[in-house]
Write a protein that holds these residues in place. Structure first.
Motif, PDB file in Angstrom:
ATOM      1  N   LYS A  63      67.081  -5.972  14.566  1.00 60.76           N
ATOM      2  CA  LYS A  63      65.804  -5.590  15.172  1.00 60.76           C
ATOM      3  C   LYS A  63      65.347  -4.240  14.614  1.00 60.76           C
ATOM      4  O   LYS A  63      66.163  -3.447  14.141  1.00 60.76           O
ATOM      5  CB  LYS A  63      65.942  -5.518  16.698  1.00 60.76           C
ATOM      6  CG  LYS A  63      66.311  -6.853  17.354  1.00 60.76           C
ATOM      7  CD  LYS A  63      66.423  -6.695  18.863  1.00 60.76           C
ATOM      8  CE  LYS A  63      66.900  -7.979  19.532  1.00 60.76           C
ATOM      9  NZ  LYS A  63      65.934  -9.077  19.433  1.00 60.76           N
ATOM     10  N   ASP A  64      64.033  -4.010  14.673  1.00 62.34           N
ATOM     11  CA  ASP A  64      63.532  -2.717  14.215  1.00 62.34           C
ATOM     12  C   ASP A  64      63.971  -1.605  15.170  1.00 62.34           C
ATOM     13  O   ASP A  64      64.302  -1.859  16.331  1.00 62.34           O
ATOM     14  CB  ASP A  64      62.002  -2.739  14.076  1.00 62.34           C
ATOM     15  CG  ASP A  64      61.267  -2.842  15.406  1.00 62.34           C
ATOM     16  OD1 ASP A  64      61.459  -1.970  16.274  1.00 62.34           O
ATOM     17  OD2 ASP A  64      60.477  -3.784  15.592  1.00 62.34           O
ATOM     18  N   ASP A  87      54.793  -3.272   7.617  1.00 61.13           N
ATOM     19  CA  ASP A  87      54.904  -1.948   8.218  1.00 61.13           C
ATOM     20  C   ASP A  87      54.469  -2.054   9.681  1.00 61.13           C
ATOM     21  O   ASP A  87      53.275  -2.150   9.989  1.00 61.13           O
ATOM     22  CB  ASP A  87      54.014  -0.969   7.450  1.00 61.13           C
ATOM     23  CG  ASP A  87      54.082   0.451   8.003  1.00 61.13           C
ATOM     24  OD1 ASP A  87      54.830   0.661   8.978  1.00 61.13           O
ATOM     25  OD2 ASP A  87      53.405   1.332   7.466  1.00 61.13           O
ATOM     26  N   GLY A  88      55.437  -2.043  10.592  1.00 61.61           N
ATOM     27  CA  GLY A  88      55.155  -2.184  12.008  1.00 61.61           C
ATOM     28  C   GLY A  88      54.264  -1.083  12.538  1.00 61.61           C
ATOM     29  O   GLY A  88      53.433  -1.323  13.423  1.00 61.61           O
ATOM     30  N   ALA A  89      54.414   0.130  11.994  1.00 63.96           N
ATOM     31  CA  ALA A  89      53.588   1.249  12.446  1.00 63.96           C
ATOM     32  C   ALA A  89      52.119   0.991  12.130  1.00 63.96           C
ATOM     33  O   ALA A  89      51.226   1.266  12.941  1.00 63.96           O
ATOM     34  CB  ALA A  89      54.056   2.549  11.791  1.00 63.96           C
ATOM     35  N   LYS A 106      52.266   5.305  18.130  1.00 63.03           N
ATOM     36  CA  LYS A 106      53.662   5.427  17.699  1.00 63.03           C
ATOM     37  C   LYS A 106      54.381   4.092  17.915  1.00 63.03           C
ATOM     38  O   LYS A 106      54.526   3.640  19.045  1.00 63.03           O
ATOM     39  CB  LYS A 106      54.389   6.517  18.493  1.00 63.03           C
ATOM     40  CG  LYS A 106      53.927   7.935  18.193  1.00 63.03           C
ATOM     41  CD  LYS A 106      54.245   8.336  16.764  1.00 63.03           C
ATOM     42  CE  LYS A 106      53.834   9.770  16.475  1.00 63.03           C
ATOM     43  NZ  LYS A 106      53.963  10.098  15.030  1.00 63.03           N
ATOM     44  N   TYR A 107      54.811   3.492  16.812  1.00 58.05           N
ATOM     45  CA  TYR A 107      55.570   2.257  16.945  1.00 58.05           C
ATOM     46  C   TYR A 107      57.063   2.598  16.989  1.00 58.05           C
ATOM     47  O   TYR A 107      57.811   2.364  16.049  1.00 58.05           O
ATOM     48  CB  TYR A 107      55.272   1.290  15.799  1.00 58.05           C
ATOM     49  CG  TYR A 107      55.994  -0.027  15.960  1.00 58.05           C
ATOM     50  CD1 TYR A 107      55.575  -0.945  16.903  1.00 58.05           C
ATOM     51  CD2 TYR A 107      57.100  -0.333  15.191  1.00 58.05           C
ATOM     52  CE1 TYR A 107      56.238  -2.140  17.084  1.00 58.05           C
ATOM     53  CE2 TYR A 107      57.778  -1.527  15.363  1.00 58.05           C
ATOM     54  CZ  TYR A 107      57.345  -2.425  16.308  1.00 58.05           C
ATOM     55  OH  TYR A 107      58.017  -3.606  16.489  1.00 58.05           O
ATOM     56  N   PRO A 160      54.551   0.792  22.234  1.00 54.78           N
ATOM     57  CA  PRO A 160      54.972  -0.413  22.959  1.00 54.78           C
ATOM     58  C   PRO A 160      56.234  -0.140  23.759  1.00 54.78           C
ATOM     59  O   PRO A 160      57.153   0.532  23.275  1.00 54.78           O
ATOM     60  CB  PRO A 160      55.241  -1.415  21.825  1.00 54.78           C
ATOM     61  CG  PRO A 160      55.639  -0.568  20.671  1.00 54.78           C
ATOM     62  CD  PRO A 160      54.916   0.748  20.806  1.00 54.78           C
ATOM     63  N   GLU A 161      56.291  -0.657  24.986  1.00 56.56           N
ATOM     64  CA  GLU A 161      57.446  -0.384  25.836  1.00 56.56           C
ATOM     65  C   GLU A 161      57.837  -1.631  26.617  1.00 56.56           C
ATOM     66  O   GLU A 161      57.068  -2.587  26.738  1.00 56.56           O
ATOM     67  CB  GLU A 161      57.132   0.740  26.819  1.00 56.56           C
ATOM     68  CG  GLU A 161      56.084   0.365  27.866  1.00 56.56           C
ATOM     69  CD  GLU A 161      55.867   1.464  28.917  1.00 56.56           C
ATOM     70  OE1 GLU A 161      56.469   2.525  28.777  1.00 56.56           O
ATOM     71  OE2 GLU A 161      55.091   1.217  29.851  1.00 56.56           O
TER      72      GLU A 161
END
Length: 438
Positions: free
Chosen positions: A7-8, A285-287, A342-343, A374-375
Motif C-alpha cells: 500500500k502507499d 502520482d497519488g498526490a 496532502k495525499y 484523505p482519512e
C-alpha cells in the motif's frame, strides 16, 4: 509469476520483498524521474522545472531494515516478478478509492482490479489505452502539431530541389514536367500520422469507441489532417517517431503523447516488458490525483494555481522573486483562506508542511489555513492555533486569530461493492466541502 502487493505511504520489512528481489533491486531508492528514463510510464509526466516533490519522489525507499512507500500507486514488473502498489484505503480484494480517483479525475472505466486478469501485461496495456484521451486532449490544446516535411512533386511549377534521378525516370522523354521536392510546414507529418495510427488501433478494440467518444472533436481534426494515412505504413511511422522525438519545449505535451502512442503501437509486436531485465509498468502520482480531485470539489470556492501547467504563479517578494504555487487560494479576499492538498496520513503532515502553509498565509494575509487529506472514517479534524510569545520570556500562549486545520475527507474502507462506495463518498464529499460554505 511472483507477485507482491503493498500500500502507499506504508512500511514493510525488506524480507517481504525477497520474492521479487530482482525487481526490488531495480527500483529501490530510485526517483520517479529515474524510473521514467528507464521506460516506466509515469502519470502525469515529469515536468523538469516543477517545484513540487514529484520528480524526487521514490517508489520504495530504504529505511534501516524496511522499505517505505510514498504517494505512488500502480504496477511494476521485471521478468516474472510483479509489484502492485494500492492505495492505503484498499480492501482485501478491491481498491475502490484508487478506482474512484481515476474515475473522477480521468473518467476511467472500471479496470482497477489489477489482479483479476491472469495476464498482468494486458491489464497494464489497458491502462495505457484509457490514458490516450487525456493525453490527446492535453496536447491538442496547443493546436494541431505542425512540422516541416519533404513533399515530392512532378509538374511544371518547379519550387524546390530538382530530383535528377526521379526526373530522368519519370520524364523521359521530356514532356514539360520536372520532378522536384521541397520542405513544407505541414500538419500531415510523422507525429500526426502516429496519433492517427493509434486512433485506428484503438477503434478496433471492443471498447474503442467508448474511449474515443471523449475526444471526438480532437479525433476528427487528426483524421482530417492526415490524408496521407495508410495502414501498411505503421512500422515506418513508428521508426520515424523513435528517431525524431519532439524536442521543442513548447510542445512538451506532444512529447508525452508521442511516447504513449509508441508504447501502445509497439505493444503488439514486442509486448510490454519483453526481456528478462527490462523494467516496465505504469505509475500514478497519488498526490497529483488527489489534488485534482479536491479541486473538482472546491473549485467554486478556491482558485487553483497549477505548477505543472505553469498557471496562476504567485511571488513571495517584490521584483518577481520567490516563485510559489499555493494549492488553493480562497476566492473570498475579505476572509482569505489558504488550503494545501496532502495525499498522506494526518500524522505525517509535519514541520515543513506547517512552514510552507504559514508562509503562504503570511503572503496572502490569511488568518486560516487548511490541510486537505484523505482519512479513515473514524478520524476527526484537528485545529492548531498558532502560538505567540517566547520560551525565553515564559510568555508562550495560543493566539485566537490564526489557525491551521487538518481537514480530512473520510474514505470508506469496508464497502462490499463499488456502487455503495460511491454513494458513501458523495455523502462524505458534501460534509467535506460544507466547512467552506459562505
Amino acid at each position: 509469476m511472483k507477485l507482491l502487493k503493498i500500500k502507499d505511504n506504508s512500511q514493510q520489512k525488506k524480507d517481504a520483498f525477497s520474492n521479487i528481489g530482482t525487481l526490488t533491486g531495480r527500483i529501490a531508492d530510485k526517483t520517479l524521474e529515474q524510473l521514467e528514463c528507464e521506460g516506466v510510464f509515469v502519470f502525469p509526466e515529469i515536468v523538469k522545472d516543477a517545484e513540487d516533490i514529484t520528480r524526487n519522489q521514490m517508489i520504495i525507499q530504504s529505511v534501516n531494515n524496511t522499505y517505505r512507500s510514498g504517494n505512488v500507486m500502480g504496477f511494476l514488473g521485471c521478468g516474472d516478478e510483479r509489484l502492485i502498489i494500492e492505495s492505503r484505503f484498499s480492501g482485501d480484494e478491491e481498491d475502490y478509492f484508487f478506482q474512484y480517483l481515476l474515475d473522477q479525475v480521468l473518467d476511467f472505466p472500471n479496470i482497477v482490479d489489477l489482479e483479476s486478469d491472469a495476464n498482468q501485461d494486458n491489464r497494464l496495456f489497458n491502462f495505457l489505452l484509457f490514458l490516450f484521451p487525456y493525453y490527446l486532449k492535453t496536447a491538442m490544446r496547443k493546436g494541431l502539431f505542425k512540422r516541416y516535411t519533404r513533399h515530392r512533386y512532378n509538374d511544371e511549377n518547379v519550387k524546390g530541389s530538382i530530383d535528377v534521378a526521379r526526373h530522368i525516370e519519370k520524364n523521359t522523354p521530356f514532356i514539360g514536367s520536372v520532378a522536384y521536392s521541397r520542405r513544407e510546414f505541414s500538419y500531415d507529418n510523422s507525429l500526426t500520422e502516429l496519433v492517427r495510427h493509434t486512433i485506428e488501433f484503438i477503434k478496433r478494440k471492443p471498447y474503442g469507441n467508448k474511449i474515443l467518444i471523449k475526444v471526438k472533436d480532437e479525433v476528427k481534426l487528426v483524421l482530417h489532417a492526415t490524408p496521407g494515412y495508410e495502414p501498411y505504413d505503421r512500422q515506418r511511422i513508428i521508426e520515424e517517431n523513435k528517431k525524431n522525438t519532439v524536442g521543442h519545449a513548447y510542445y512538451r505535451e506532444y512529447l508525452a503523447l508521442q511516447r504513449l502512442c509508441l508504447l501502445i503501437l509497439r505493444h503488439q509486436k514486442y509486448q510490454i516488458g519483453s526481456g528478462t531485465k527490462q523494467i516496465y509498468g505504469i505509475l500514478f502520482d497519488g498526490a497529483w490525483l488527489w489534488e485534482e480531485y479536491v479541486n473538482s470539489l472546491i473549485e467554486d470556492v478556491f482558485y487553483h494555481p497549477m505548477n505543472k501547467g505553469g498557471k496562476g504563479a504567485q511571488r513571495l517578494f517584490d521584483g518577481n522573486i520567490g516563485l510559489i504555487y499555493p494549492d488553493f487560494i480562497s476566492r473570498n479576499n475579505k476572509v482569505r483562506i489558504i488550503a494545501d492538498a496532502k495525499y498522506k496520513p494526518m500524522d505525517n503532515i509535519g514541520n515543513r508542511d506547517y512552514l510552507q502553509v504559514l508562509a503562504y498565509m503570511f503572503r496572502f494575509d490569511a488568518k486560516a489555513g487548511y490541510y486537505l487529506y484523505p482519512e479513515a472514517e473514524d478520524s476527526d479534524d484537528l485545529k492548531l492555533w498558532m502560538n505567540r510569545g517566547s520560551t525565553y520570556e515564559a510568555n508562550v500562549m495560543p493566539r485566537d486569530d490564526i489557525s491551521i486545520t487538518k481537514h480530512g475527507l473520510k474514505i470508506p474502507v469496508d464497502e462490499p461493492d463499488y456502487a455503495g462506495f460511491v454513494a458513501r463518498m458523495k455523502a462524505h464529499e458534501r460534509e467535506f466541502i460544507s466547512v467552506f460554505s459562505v
